[in-house]
Design a protein around this motif. Structure first.
Motif, PDB file in Angstrom:
ATOM      1  N   SER A  11       0.849  -1.192   0.000  1.00 30.58           N
ATOM      2  CA  SER A  11       0.000   0.000   0.000  1.00 30.58           C
ATOM      3  C   SER A  11       0.883   1.238   0.000  1.00 30.58           C
ATOM      4  O   SER A  11       2.059   1.182   0.358  1.00 30.58           O
ATOM      5  CB  SER A  11      -0.894   0.014   1.256  1.00 30.58           C
ATOM      6  N   GLU A  13       0.678   3.454   2.082  1.00 29.04           N
ATOM      7  CA  GLU A  13       0.900   3.787   3.499  1.00 29.04           C
ATOM      8  C   GLU A  13       1.966   2.860   4.104  1.00 29.04           C
ATOM      9  O   GLU A  13       2.156   2.829   5.317  1.00 29.04           O
ATOM     10  CB  GLU A  13      -0.412   3.665   4.290  1.00 29.04           C
ATOM     11  N   ASN A  55      -7.653   1.389   3.756  1.00 28.42           N
ATOM     12  CA  ASN A  55      -7.174   2.770   3.880  1.00 28.42           C
ATOM     13  C   ASN A  55      -7.640   3.477   5.146  1.00 28.42           C
ATOM     14  O   ASN A  55      -7.542   4.701   5.241  1.00 28.42           O
ATOM     15  CB  ASN A  55      -7.530   3.592   2.635  1.00 28.42           C
ATOM     16  N   TYR A  71      -2.492   1.485   8.738  1.00 29.54           N
ATOM     17  CA  TYR A  71      -3.685   1.485   7.898  1.00 29.54           C
ATOM     18  C   TYR A  71      -3.919   0.101   7.313  1.00 29.54           C
ATOM     19  O   TYR A  71      -2.975  -0.548   6.867  1.00 29.54           O
ATOM     20  CB  TYR A  71      -3.528   2.507   6.760  1.00 29.54           C
TER      21      TYR A  71
END
Length: 130
Positions: A11, A13, A55, A71
């Motif tokens: 991701s 994040e 997310n 996240y």
């Protein structure tokens, strides 16, 4: 240790996803993320049975530098939590991609995997951040 595992998804994040089967994935933070955080001293993870959304924050990791949200890269139900991290959160610093895994999620929307980066895409992404 490699900064990126070829078979995993990533991701933006800095979480990784290992597909275990058609329904379940294992999730953790990347080697890059733990390097940026520094020595990890505390972790707060969701409980088994918790519903996580892609997310959205599912917990926090505290290092000597900062407290950061973790996240969820995928939506679903947490079916297993790595309880060993409560006693030894620094495991993430030493072994982010194996013993440092955080949760196993039963996916509610497997199509979300397609939104994640491949290893090659993630390597390019972190090069831009370095």
């Amino acid at each position: 240790m490699s900064k990126v595992k070829a078979a995993f998804k990533y991701s933006n994040e800095h979480e990784w996803v290992e597909v275990l089967d058609k329904e379940q994935v294992r999730v953790g933070i990347t080697h890059f993320a733990q390097e940026q955080l520094g020595d990890i001293v505390f972790i707060e993870l969701p409980e088994e049975g918790a519903v996580v959304k892609a997310n959205k924050s599912m917990g926090t990791v505290e290092s000597v530098k900062a407290v950061s949200d973790i996240y969820s890269p995928i939506s679903g139900e947490v079916v297993e939590v790595n309880g060993a991290l409560e006693e030894a959160p620094e495991t993430i610093n030493h072994d982010a991609y194996s013993a440092g895994w955080m949760v196993i999620v039963k996916m509610s929307n497997p199509e979300e995997l397609e939104q994640l980066m491949t290893a090659e895409q993630y390597e390019a992404f972190i090069k831009e951040e370095e």
